[in-house]
Design an enzyme around this catalytic site. Structure first.
Site, PDB file in Angstrom:
ATOM      1  CB  SER A 149      -0.934   0.001   1.205  1.00 37.59           C
ATOM      2  OG  SER A 149      -0.198  -0.118   2.380  1.00 37.59           O
ATOM      3  CD  GLU A 270      -5.889   1.170  -4.295  1.00 33.58           C
ATOM      4  OE1 GLU A 270      -5.551   0.042  -3.960  1.00 33.58           O
ATOM      5  OE2 GLU A 270      -5.376   2.180  -3.815  1.00 33.58           O
ATOM      6  CG  ASP A 277      -4.612   8.446   2.213  1.00 38.62           C
ATOM      7  OD1 ASP A 277      -5.442   8.392   1.282  1.00 38.62           O
ATOM      8  OD2 ASP A 277      -3.411   8.113   2.085  1.00 38.62           O
ATOM      9  CB  THR A 278      -7.932  11.449  -0.502  1.00 44.98           C
ATOM     10  OG1 THR A 278      -9.007  10.515  -0.674  1.00 44.98           O
ATOM     11  CG2 THR A 278      -6.682  10.896  -1.159  1.00 44.98           C
ATOM     12  NE  ARG A 356      -1.152  10.895   5.885  1.00 44.33           N
ATOM     13  CZ  ARG A 356      -1.615  10.005   5.004  1.00 44.33           C
ATOM     14  NH1 ARG A 356      -1.532  10.234   3.722  1.00 44.33           N
ATOM     15  NH2 ARG A 356      -2.177   8.883   5.407  1.00 44.33           N
TER      16      ARG A 356
HETATM   17  N1  LIG Z   1      -2.670   2.155 -14.012  1.00 44.43           N
HETATM   18  C1  LIG Z   1      -2.313   3.356 -13.579  1.00 44.43           C
HETATM   19  N2  LIG Z   1      -2.159   4.380 -14.454  1.00 44.43           N
HETATM   20  C2  LIG Z   1      -1.786   5.606 -14.037  1.00 44.43           C
HETATM   21  N3  LIG Z   1      -1.526   5.924 -12.769  1.00 44.43           N
HETATM   22  C3  LIG Z   1      -1.650   4.952 -11.833  1.00 44.43           C
HETATM   23  C4  LIG Z   1      -2.059   3.635 -12.183  1.00 44.43           C
HETATM   24  N4  LIG Z   1      -2.105   2.892 -11.064  1.00 44.43           N
HETATM   25  C5  LIG Z   1      -1.762   3.730 -10.060  1.00 44.43           C
HETATM   26  N5  LIG Z   1      -1.480   4.961 -10.492  1.00 44.43           N
HETATM   27  C6  LIG Z   1      -1.086   6.133  -9.673  1.00 44.43           C
HETATM   28  O1  LIG Z   1      -0.489   5.672  -8.467  1.00 44.43           O
HETATM   29  C7  LIG Z   1      -1.304   5.990  -7.330  1.00 44.43           C
HETATM   30  C8  LIG Z   1      -1.260   4.878  -6.314  1.00 44.43           C
HETATM   31  O2  LIG Z   1      -1.784   3.697  -6.889  1.00 44.43           O
HETATM   32  P1  LIG Z   1      -2.720   2.707  -6.046  1.00 44.43           P
HETATM   33  O3  LIG Z   1      -3.820   3.476  -5.435  1.00 44.43           O
HETATM   34  O4  LIG Z   1      -3.088   1.566  -6.908  1.00 44.43           O
HETATM   35  O5  LIG Z   1      -1.638   2.233  -4.983  1.00 44.43           O
HETATM   36  P2  LIG Z   1      -1.678   2.018  -3.423  1.00 44.43           P
HETATM   37  O6  LIG Z   1      -0.315   1.571  -3.055  1.00 44.43           O
HETATM   38  O7  LIG Z   1      -2.817   1.114  -3.099  1.00 44.43           O
HETATM   39  O8  LIG Z   1      -1.927   3.421  -2.828  1.00 44.43           O
HETATM   40  P3  LIG Z   1      -2.766   3.793  -1.526  1.00 44.43           P
HETATM   41  O9  LIG Z   1      -2.637   2.633  -0.589  1.00 44.43           O
HETATM   42  O10 LIG Z   1      -2.083   5.035  -1.038  1.00 44.43           O
HETATM   43  O11 LIG Z   1      -4.157   4.047  -2.012  1.00 44.43           O
HETATM   44  C9  LIG Z   1      -2.695   6.249  -7.909  1.00 44.43           C
HETATM   45  O12 LIG Z   1      -3.460   7.068  -7.051  1.00 44.43           O
HETATM   46  C10 LIG Z   1      -2.321   6.914  -9.244  1.00 44.43           C
HETATM   47  O13 LIG Z   1      -1.954   8.257  -9.049  1.00 44.43           O
HETATM   48 MG   LIG Z   2      -4.798   4.072  -3.895  1.00 46.39          MG
END
Ligand SMILES: Nc1ncnc2c1ncn2[C@@H]1O[C@H](COP(=O)(O)OP(=O)(O)OP(=O)(O)O)[C@@H](O)[C@H]1O
Ligand SMILES: [Mg+2]
Length: 388
Positions: A149, A270, A277-278, A356
């Protein structure tokens, strides 16, 4: 009154505990380290490795909670099905927590079972498989460990030379014991949003907050704002997708459903089956209830009649720049003096670069240009420094 076992004690958990305390609930806060933010305001605490099923079993048996409220993904969520059988309510459901712990489960549910529009994707368990997967989804593409994450282990492949690097980086950033990655086509989005979605018990309707816009850097959000500028058509599409996926996961509570907005419409990305958080922007007083109050009310089956947008708002993160065991803060007096500006300091016992540590919160009338509010929140966040 209910007893809540909160699994994960960060800043989101802390605000949840405060909301719960205000209406007389008992909360035991759990995390892997002492004096975590939510522990500071809870009735009791436990320090365990939440990926250890036996340890989870032990504290569930000890506290006999009415509710288990996960605040993070890194939990041995397979155990949740058993707790549900014991009559404990896992929030929002064991399935929701278990499916979102692993990107594969939630992505296959959304794309294959429910037919939601997502980026084209494949999975890979080795560098060789990744190479083949990249041929299918095309370059540029994004590689993420299935279990991670906050952008950990995530990178973008821009040319064939990046493939091996992306694989190694994902292996390093992976949380699970089995290393597998998802590779997704890069979505060239105009903006991304979180749609906070609240499912309720007793056949009450699913409710939506006004969309939240956000900007990400290094896999973590930097600023978020509400309402995001989204067309009626895109909101309708996003709400329909959010309704489908939350219904399939089951249970009552608030979900943060993430979408990309593109010229070709809305893509599901997802979701978090918990405050996002946002969504901290709702602490700026943008709504009749903030996201933590909404989560709590939905969990307790307290009917939520409506969610109203009262103001426009923005949040901006306050980040640490160095490692410390006793972080201190400067600039607080200065931002305190700014009109329509508020802040939170999470009181994390230690800092490290980019961690953060707090957030600034600004609100304004709904007529105010949202860019101006975001700028104000950013400026305020820059005034605060974290010292080691
Ligand atoms: N397929 C994609 N195309 C373009 N940008 C992407 C893509 N996948 C992810 N991102 C960018 O990366 C960010 C983080 O991706 P994601 O939410 O899948 O990861 P995460 O590790 O689960 O993050 P978090 O846990 O903070 O929500 C997204 O908010 C987006 O800005
Ligand atoms: Mg995310």
């Amino acid at each position: 009154m209910s007893k809540i076992l909160l699994l994960g004690s960060g800043e989101l958990g802390k605000e949840f505990v405060i909301a719960a305390q205000r209406i007389g609930q008992t909360v035991i806060a759990v995390d892997s380290y002492e004096n975590a933010p939510a522990m500071q305001v809870a009735h009791g605490f436990e320090i365990i490795n939440m990926l250890d099923g036996a340890e989870l079993d032990r504290i569930v048996a000890k506290h006999q909670p009415d509710f288990i409220v996960p605040e993070i993904e890194a939990i041995r969520t397979e155990r949740f099905y058993d707790y549900e059988k014991q009559g404990i309510t896992v929030v929002p459901s064991a399935k929701a927590a278990n499916f979102t712990m692993n990107r594969k489960a939630i992505r296959d549910l959304a794309a294959k079972k429910l037919g939601l529009k997502t980026a084209n994707y494949r999975y890979a368990t080795s560098a060789e498989e990744l190479e083949k997967a990249v041929l299918v989804v095309g370059i540029p593409c994004v590689v993420k460990p299935l279990m991670s994450s906050s952008g950990k282990g995530q990178s973008t492949i821009k040319s064939n030379e990046d493939i091996a690097k992306a694989w190694n980086y994902a292996v390093e950033g992976s949380r699970g014991d089995v290393v597998e990655v998802i590779v997704e086509a890069f979505v060239n989005f105009n903006s991304e949003i979180t749609l906070l979605t609240v499912t309720q018990n007793n056949n009450l309707p699913t409710l939506f907050c006004a969309p939240i816009g956000h900007r990400q850097e290094r896999g973590d959000y930097q600023e978020s704002w509400q309402p995001a500028n989204v067309t009626e058509e895109d909101i309708y599409e996003a709400q329909n997708m959010a309704r489908k996926v939350t219904e399939a996961l089951g249970g009552a509570g608030l979900f943060g459903v993430e979408f990309f907005l593109t010229n070709e419409g809305v893509y599901f990305s997802e979701l978090s089956p918990r405050p996002h958080d946002t969504g901290m922007v709702t602490l700026a007083g943008t709504q009749n209830f903030n996201e933590f109050e909404l989560h709590l009310r939905a969990i307790l089956s307290l009917p939520i009649a409506e969610i109203t947008l009262e103001k426009a708002g923005a949040s901006a993160v306050i980040l640490a720049t160095a490692n410390s065991n006793h972080p201190t803060y400067s600039g607080i007096e200065k931002i305190a003096s700014l009109p329509k500006t508020d802040f939170r300091i999470f009181a994390k016992p230690t800092s490290r670069p980019y961690r953060r540590m707090g957030v600034t919160l600004v609100n304004a009338t709904l007529e105010t240009p949202i860019e101006d509010i975001v700028e104000k929140a950013k400026t305020a966040a820059k005034i605060v420094s974290v010292h080691s």
